[in-house]
Design a protein around this motif. Structure first.
Motif, PDB file in Angstrom:
ATOM      1  N   LYS A  66      -3.301 -58.961 -69.298  1.00 26.40           N
ATOM      2  CA  LYS A  66      -2.999 -60.126 -68.480  1.00 26.40           C
ATOM      3  C   LYS A  66      -4.072 -60.279 -67.410  1.00 26.40           C
ATOM      4  O   LYS A  66      -4.413 -59.338 -66.716  1.00 26.40           O
ATOM      5  CB  LYS A  66      -1.627 -59.958 -67.833  1.00 26.40           C
ATOM      6  N   GLN A  67      -4.629 -61.452 -67.296  1.00 30.45           N
ATOM      7  CA  GLN A  67      -5.638 -61.738 -66.292  1.00 30.45           C
ATOM      8  C   GLN A  67      -4.983 -62.230 -65.014  1.00 30.45           C
ATOM      9  O   GLN A  67      -3.885 -62.805 -65.033  1.00 30.45           O
ATOM     10  CB  GLN A  67      -6.624 -62.798 -66.822  1.00 30.45           C
ATOM     11  N   ALA A  68      -5.655 -61.997 -63.916  1.00 28.94           N
ATOM     12  CA  ALA A  68      -5.139 -62.439 -62.622  1.00 28.94           C
ATOM     13  C   ALA A  68      -4.915 -63.941 -62.628  1.00 28.94           C
ATOM     14  O   ALA A  68      -5.737 -64.703 -63.123  1.00 28.94           O
ATOM     15  CB  ALA A  68      -6.114 -62.053 -61.504  1.00 28.94           C
ATOM     16  N   GLY A  69      -3.777 -64.348 -62.121  1.00 28.07           N
ATOM     17  CA  GLY A  69      -3.476 -65.773 -62.041  1.00 28.07           C
ATOM     18  C   GLY A  69      -2.703 -66.295 -63.236  1.00 28.07           C
ATOM     19  O   GLY A  69      -2.175 -67.406 -63.197  1.00 28.07           O
ATOM     20  N   GLU A  70      -2.612 -65.516 -64.345  1.00 26.08           N
ATOM     21  CA  GLU A  70      -1.854 -65.947 -65.499  1.00 26.08           C
ATOM     22  C   GLU A  70      -0.361 -65.798 -65.215  1.00 26.08           C
ATOM     23  O   GLU A  70       0.059 -64.858 -64.546  1.00 26.08           O
ATOM     24  CB  GLU A  70      -2.233 -65.127 -66.732  1.00 26.08           C
ATOM     25  N   PRO A  71       0.477 -66.702 -65.749  1.00 27.53           N
ATOM     26  CA  PRO A  71       1.915 -66.568 -65.531  1.00 27.53           C
ATOM     27  C   PRO A  71       2.463 -65.353 -66.271  1.00 27.53           C
ATOM     28  O   PRO A  71       1.929 -64.939 -67.298  1.00 27.53           O
ATOM     29  CB  PRO A  71       2.471 -67.879 -66.114  1.00 27.53           C
ATOM     30  N   VAL A  72       3.541 -64.769 -65.747  1.00 21.95           N
ATOM     31  CA  VAL A  72       4.186 -63.646 -66.405  1.00 21.95           C
ATOM     32  C   VAL A  72       4.840 -64.145 -67.689  1.00 21.95           C
ATOM     33  O   VAL A  72       5.463 -65.216 -67.705  1.00 21.95           O
ATOM     34  CB  VAL A  72       5.243 -63.023 -65.475  1.00 21.95           C
ATOM     35  N   ALA A  73       4.708 -63.384 -68.763  1.00 20.33           N
ATOM     36  CA  ALA A  73       5.292 -63.784 -70.042  1.00 20.33           C
ATOM     37  C   ALA A  73       6.789 -64.023 -69.891  1.00 20.33           C
ATOM     38  O   ALA A  73       7.515 -63.167 -69.380  1.00 20.33           O
ATOM     39  CB  ALA A  73       5.035 -62.710 -71.093  1.00 20.33           C
ATOM     40  N   GLY A  74       7.259 -65.188 -70.309  1.00 20.80           N
ATOM     41  CA  GLY A  74       8.675 -65.512 -70.266  1.00 20.80           C
ATOM     42  C   GLY A  74       9.171 -66.117 -68.969  1.00 20.80           C
ATOM     43  O   GLY A  74      10.362 -66.430 -68.850  1.00 20.80           O
ATOM     44  N   ALA A  75       8.293 -66.305 -68.001  1.00 24.98           N
ATOM     45  CA  ALA A  75       8.736 -66.813 -66.695  1.00 24.98           C
ATOM     46  C   ALA A  75       9.334 -68.206 -66.807  1.00 24.98           C
ATOM     47  O   ALA A  75      10.391 -68.493 -66.218  1.00 24.98           O
ATOM     48  CB  ALA A  75       7.569 -66.806 -65.707  1.00 24.98           C
ATOM     49  N   ASN A  76       8.688 -69.074 -67.556  1.00 24.68           N
ATOM     50  CA  ASN A  76       9.197 -70.446 -67.676  1.00 24.68           C
ATOM     51  C   ASN A  76      10.513 -70.489 -68.445  1.00 24.68           C
ATOM     52  O   ASN A  76      11.439 -71.231 -68.076  1.00 24.68           O
ATOM     53  CB  ASN A  76       8.150 -71.322 -68.364  1.00 24.68           C
ATOM     54  N   ASP A  77      10.619 -69.702 -69.519  1.00 22.98           N
ATOM     55  CA  ASP A  77      11.855 -69.671 -70.300  1.00 22.98           C
ATOM     56  C   ASP A  77      13.006 -69.123 -69.470  1.00 22.98           C
ATOM     57  O   ASP A  77      14.142 -69.608 -69.567  1.00 22.98           O
ATOM     58  CB  ASP A  77      11.666 -68.823 -71.557  1.00 22.98           C
ATOM     59  N   THR A  78      12.722 -68.103 -68.673  1.00 27.86           N
ATOM     60  CA  THR A  78      13.759 -67.531 -67.821  1.00 27.86           C
ATOM     61  C   THR A  78      14.258 -68.549 -66.799  1.00 27.86           C
ATOM     62  O   THR A  78      15.472 -68.697 -66.598  1.00 27.86           O
ATOM     63  CB  THR A  78      13.212 -66.283 -67.092  1.00 27.86           C
ATOM     64  N   ALA A  79      13.318 -69.227 -66.173  1.00 25.40           N
ATOM     65  CA  ALA A  79      13.692 -70.238 -65.179  1.00 25.40           C
ATOM     66  C   ALA A  79      14.531 -71.344 -65.820  1.00 25.40           C
ATOM     67  O   ALA A  79      15.524 -71.813 -65.235  1.00 25.40           O
ATOM     68  CB  ALA A  79      12.444 -70.821 -64.531  1.00 25.40           C
ATOM     69  N   ALA A  80      14.173 -71.759 -67.037  1.00 25.90           N
ATOM     70  CA  ALA A  80      14.909 -72.822 -67.721  1.00 25.90           C
ATOM     71  C   ALA A  80      16.313 -72.359 -68.113  1.00 25.90           C
ATOM     72  O   ALA A  80      17.287 -73.108 -67.995  1.00 25.90           O
ATOM     73  CB  ALA A  80      14.142 -73.272 -68.958  1.00 25.90           C
ATOM     74  N   LEU A  81      16.427 -71.109 -68.574  1.00 26.66           N
ATOM     75  CA  LEU A  81      17.728 -70.592 -69.000  1.00 26.66           C
ATOM     76  C   LEU A  81      18.721 -70.547 -67.852  1.00 26.66           C
ATOM     77  O   LEU A  81      19.904 -70.867 -68.026  1.00 26.66           O
ATOM     78  CB  LEU A  81      17.548 -69.185 -69.590  1.00 26.66           C
ATOM     79  N   LEU A  82      18.258 -70.172 -66.659  1.00 23.39           N
ATOM     80  CA  LEU A  82      19.159 -69.931 -65.536  1.00 23.39           C
ATOM     81  C   LEU A  82      19.214 -71.083 -64.537  1.00 23.39           C
ATOM     82  O   LEU A  82      19.996 -71.026 -63.577  1.00 23.39           O
ATOM     83  CB  LEU A  82      18.743 -68.647 -64.815  1.00 23.39           C
ATOM     84  N   ALA A  83      18.413 -72.102 -64.756  1.00 20.09           N
ATOM     85  CA  ALA A  83      18.336 -73.220 -63.807  1.00 20.09           C
ATOM     86  C   ALA A  83      19.716 -73.852 -63.577  1.00 20.09           C
ATOM     87  O   ALA A  83      20.437 -74.175 -64.526  1.00 20.09           O
ATOM     88  CB  ALA A  83      17.360 -74.275 -64.325  1.00 20.09           C
ATOM     89  N   GLY A  84      20.056 -74.008 -62.314  1.00 23.85           N
ATOM     90  CA  GLY A  84      21.286 -74.702 -61.950  1.00 23.85           C
ATOM     91  C   GLY A  84      22.545 -73.870 -62.013  1.00 23.85           C
ATOM     92  O   GLY A  84      23.621 -74.347 -61.633  1.00 23.85           O
ATOM     93  N   ILE A  85      22.456 -72.626 -62.484  1.00 21.79           N
ATOM     94  CA  ILE A  85      23.644 -71.771 -62.561  1.00 21.79           C
ATOM     95  C   ILE A  85      23.716 -70.926 -61.290  1.00 21.79           C
ATOM     96  O   ILE A  85      22.745 -70.241 -60.947  1.00 21.79           O
ATOM     97  CB  ILE A  85      23.593 -70.853 -63.793  1.00 21.79           C
ATOM     98  N   PRO A  86      24.826 -70.959 -60.566  1.00 20.64           N
ATOM     99  CA  PRO A  86      24.903 -70.209 -59.307  1.00 20.64           C
ATOM    100  C   PRO A  86      24.829 -68.700 -59.539  1.00 20.64           C
ATOM    101  O   PRO A  86      25.331 -68.184 -60.537  1.00 20.64           O
ATOM    102  CB  PRO A  86      26.253 -70.615 -58.719  1.00 20.64           C
ATOM    103  N   GLN A  87      24.173 -68.009 -58.608  1.00 13.69           N
ATOM    104  CA  GLN A  87      24.113 -66.555 -58.626  1.00 13.69           C
ATOM    105  C   GLN A  87      24.563 -66.027 -57.264  1.00 13.69           C
ATOM    106  O   GLN A  87      24.276 -66.622 -56.234  1.00 13.69           O
ATOM    107  CB  GLN A  87      22.688 -66.062 -58.908  1.00 13.69           C
ATOM    108  N   ARG A  88      25.221 -64.891 -57.328  1.00 17.80           N
ATOM    109  CA  ARG A  88      25.615 -64.208 -56.102  1.00 17.80           C
ATOM    110  C   ARG A  88      25.560 -62.716 -56.373  1.00 17.80           C
ATOM    111  O   ARG A  88      26.425 -62.171 -57.068  1.00 17.80           O
ATOM    112  CB  ARG A  88      27.018 -64.625 -55.663  1.00 17.80           C
ATOM    113  N   GLY A  89      24.534 -62.062 -55.842  1.00 20.90           N
ATOM    114  CA  GLY A  89      24.364 -60.643 -56.130  1.00 20.90           C
ATOM    115  C   GLY A  89      24.140 -60.410 -57.610  1.00 20.90           C
ATOM    116  O   GLY A  89      23.220 -60.963 -58.218  1.00 20.90           O
ATOM    117  N   ALA A  90      25.016 -59.616 -58.224  1.00 15.34           N
ATOM    118  CA  ALA A  90      24.910 -59.316 -59.656  1.00 15.34           C
ATOM    119  C   ALA A  90      25.668 -60.314 -60.511  1.00 15.34           C
ATOM    120  O   ALA A  90      25.694 -60.170 -61.747  1.00 15.34           O
ATOM    121  CB  ALA A  90      25.439 -57.901 -59.929  1.00 15.34           C
TER     122      ALA A  90
END
Length: 268
Positions: A66-90
């Motif tokens: 991984k080169q500096a500045g590249e996004p972490v693998a799966g970051a966008n998919d993770t954000a999309a999967l959990l977007a809008g769902i409330p979280q509190r601790g665990a």
């Protein structure tokens, strides 16, 4: 006995011919050495080029680094999967959800990775997102030091209500068990892929007593249900006693959805 002039000329001619032959042989050897030197230089240059290419591409069978500045693998998919769902601790999902599903896992466990990659996303989309299920992650961190370091960072991310993002992204980038890959650099990299997470704060919060309490509590709860492996799940009506999910037929989306649907049906 005196030599005749003809004999002297013949000897001189023979000596000259012998000298010329030696000179030709030496010249030939010099040319051969030059060619070998040039060939050796070319091979050395080729080897140097190969080394540079290997270094530039990451080398070996591990693939490109991984080169500096590249996004972490799966970051966008993770954000999309959990977007809008409330979280509190665990916890992930509506705290008033009628059904609670708890996962006991270890961030180094390859079967937990399979669950995170393939089984839980449909459960999150079909049951958590619409408010019917509250999903809780308990990190028992029993496989080794890398597990403990990962669990500490996960719990620290949970103090910012980002535990599920961190855990899902960690699993996507999971390394070889107990290989020492869970370094501060790795944790910062994964944390940096979680949108909205203050990574510096999370790194500091690993020493927070609440973090260790969560890990110890997860282990006690896991053992209290009589569970011995990961991933393991318990399910039930929120606020009531939960029961282990029967996974004798393996862990699949159907395994969890059947267990959830049974609890929902019992509630009418």
């Amino acid at each position: 006995m005196a030599e005749t002039s003809g004999t002297r000329r013949e000897r001189r001619a023979a000596a000259r011919a012998e000298r010329q032959e030696r000179e030709r042989a030496e010249a030939a050897r010099a040319r051969q050495r030059k060619r070998l030197f040039q060939l050796g230089g070319a091979l050395a240059l080729a080897a140097a080029i190969i080394v540079v290419i290997v270094i530039a591409t990451g080398g070996g069978d591990d693939g490109p680094t991984k080169q500096a500045g590249e996004p972490v693998a799966g970051a966008n998919d993770t954000a999309a999967l959990l977007a809008g769902i409330p979280q509190r601790g665990a916890e992930l999902g509506d705290p008033r959800a009628p059904v609670t599903l708890i996962e006991f896992g270890d961030l180094q466990c390859p079967y937990c990775k399979d669950a995170s990659d393939d089984v839980l996303p449909p459960i999150i989309e079909d049951y958590v997102r619409d408010g019917r299920v509250k999903l809780i992650f308990r990190d028992v961190a029993f496989l080794g030091d890398d597990s403990i370091r990962g669990a500490q960072m996960g719990a620290a991310a949970g103090l910012q209500n980002k535990l599920w993002d961190f855990v899902h992204l960690f699993y996507i980038n999971q390394g070889a068990e107990n290989s020492g890959y869970v370094t501060d650099e790795f944790l910062r990299e994964i944390g940096g892929g979680v949108r909205g997470l203050d990574v510096d704060r999370a790194m500091d919060d690993r020493a927070n007593p609440e973090v260790q309490r969560q890990i110890s509590e997860a282990q006690r709860e896991w053992q209290g249900y009589g569970l011995t492996g990961t991933p393991s799940f318990v399910v039930g009506r929120t606020g009531s006693e939960l029961e282990p999910v029967d996974m004798e037929q393996g862990l699949t989306v159907e395994t969890l959805s059947t267990a959830i649907d049974r609890v929902l049906a019992e509630q009418g």
